[in-house]
Design a protein around this motif. Structure first.
Motif, short mmCIF file in Angstrom:
data_model
loop_
_atom_site.label_atom_id
_atom_site.label_comp_id
_atom_site.label_asym_id
_atom_site.label_seq_id
_atom_site.Cartn_x
_atom_site.Cartn_y
_atom_site.Cartn_z
N GLU A 123 0.84 -1.20 0.00
CA GLU A 123 0.00 0.00 0.00
C GLU A 123 0.87 1.25 0.00
O GLU A 123 0.63 2.20 -0.75
N ALA A 124 1.91 1.25 0.85
CA ALA A 124 2.80 2.40 0.92
C ALA A 124 3.58 2.58 -0.37
O ALA A 124 3.78 3.71 -0.84
N GLU A 125 4.01 1.48 -0.97
CA GLU A 125 4.77 1.58 -2.22
C GLU A 125 3.92 2.18 -3.34
O GLU A 125 4.39 3.05 -4.08
N VAL A 126 2.67 1.76 -3.46
CA VAL A 126 1.80 2.28 -4.51
C VAL A 126 1.55 3.77 -4.30
O VAL A 126 1.58 4.56 -5.25
N LYS A 127 1.33 4.18 -3.04
CA LYS A 127 1.11 5.60 -2.77
C LYS A 127 2.34 6.42 -3.13
O LYS A 127 2.24 7.47 -3.79
N HIS A 128 3.51 5.97 -2.68
CA HIS A 128 4.73 6.72 -2.99
C HIS A 128 5.02 6.70 -4.49
O HIS A 128 5.55 7.68 -5.03
N ALA A 129 4.70 5.61 -5.16
CA ALA A 129 4.93 5.52 -6.61
C ALA A 129 4.09 6.56 -7.34
O ALA A 129 4.58 7.25 -8.25
N ARG A 130 2.82 6.68 -6.96
CA ARG A 130 1.94 7.64 -7.62
C ARG A 130 2.38 9.07 -7.34
O ARG A 130 2.37 9.93 -8.23
#
Length: 221
Positions: A67-74
């Protein structure tokens, strides 16, 4: 007791087991000489078995980190585009608004055409109202992500907020997997790019647009 008409192996092996289930490799796809982490089972797009520090030591940690990776990626994809665009358009837009609306605005860029950042400084010159809006928006998104991760069913995909106003998300499973993979790859590359922007400007003391104008102003003479 009469003997069974089928041999034992035929009783436990079905066509679906032998044709649709692909066994997981014992080794990491990213680092072939290391073992595959236990909880990285190719469930999510972009999973190549890379977790040398064992961040995903449990199923719960895997979901939280994804979840954190997807948020930071966006966020990084937005920043990777916004960083050079702000260096290109900040001064012209400020001058245009001052001229047309009679305002007295100051460009956010410093004398070396660098954007405000933790390493460059200048963040104190940004309006507190803007910081309040950004913090409030990110907090709301983060809380929504926590709720989704904790209370949704097992089919929940980390980072899926059901937000697709333009209808770009494919309907078929293959298309969805392809778009998820493209998103996480671009996001990971963007996180590296934004870090590179920050370090490059701090070391060289020159904005990335001024240092590499052929990428951002190819038709500027």
């Amino acid at each position: 007791m009469s003997p069974s008409p089928l041999p034992p192996l035929a009783m436990v092996t079905t066509p679906s087991d032998s044709t649709t289930t692909k066994p997981l490799s014992r080794y990491s796809q990213a680092i072939p000489f290391l073992g595959r982490p236990q909880h990285l089972t190719n469930e999510f797009a972009g999973d190549v078995g890379f977790d040398p520090l064992n961040f995903a030591s449990s199923r719960e940690k895997l979901l939280n980190n994804r979840e954190a990776e997807v948020k930071h990626a966006r966020l990084a994809m937005l920043a990777a585009a916004g960083w050079p665009l702000s260096e290109v358009f900040d001064r012209p837009l400020t001058q245009l608004l001052d001229k047309d609306l009679g305002l007295d605005l100051s460009p956010a860029l410093d004398a070396a055409d660098r954007v405000p950042s933790l390493l460059n400084g200048g963040m104190d010159g940004i309006s507190p109202w803007w910081w309040g809006f950004c913090i409030g928006l990110t907090a709301a998104i983060d809380l929504r992500g926590v709720q989704n991760a904790r209370y949704n069913d097992e089919d929940y995909v980390p980072g899926d907020y059901g937000f697709d106003p333009l209808g770009l998300y494919p309907k078929d499973e293959e298309g969805q997997e392809r778009m998820q993979l493209a998103e996480i790859k671009h996001g990971r590359l963007s996180m590296i790019a934004v870090t590179g922007f920050a370090v490059q400007e701090y070391v060289s003391k020159v904005g990335v647009v001024d240092e590499t104008p052929m990428f951002f102003q190819p038709f500027h003479f």
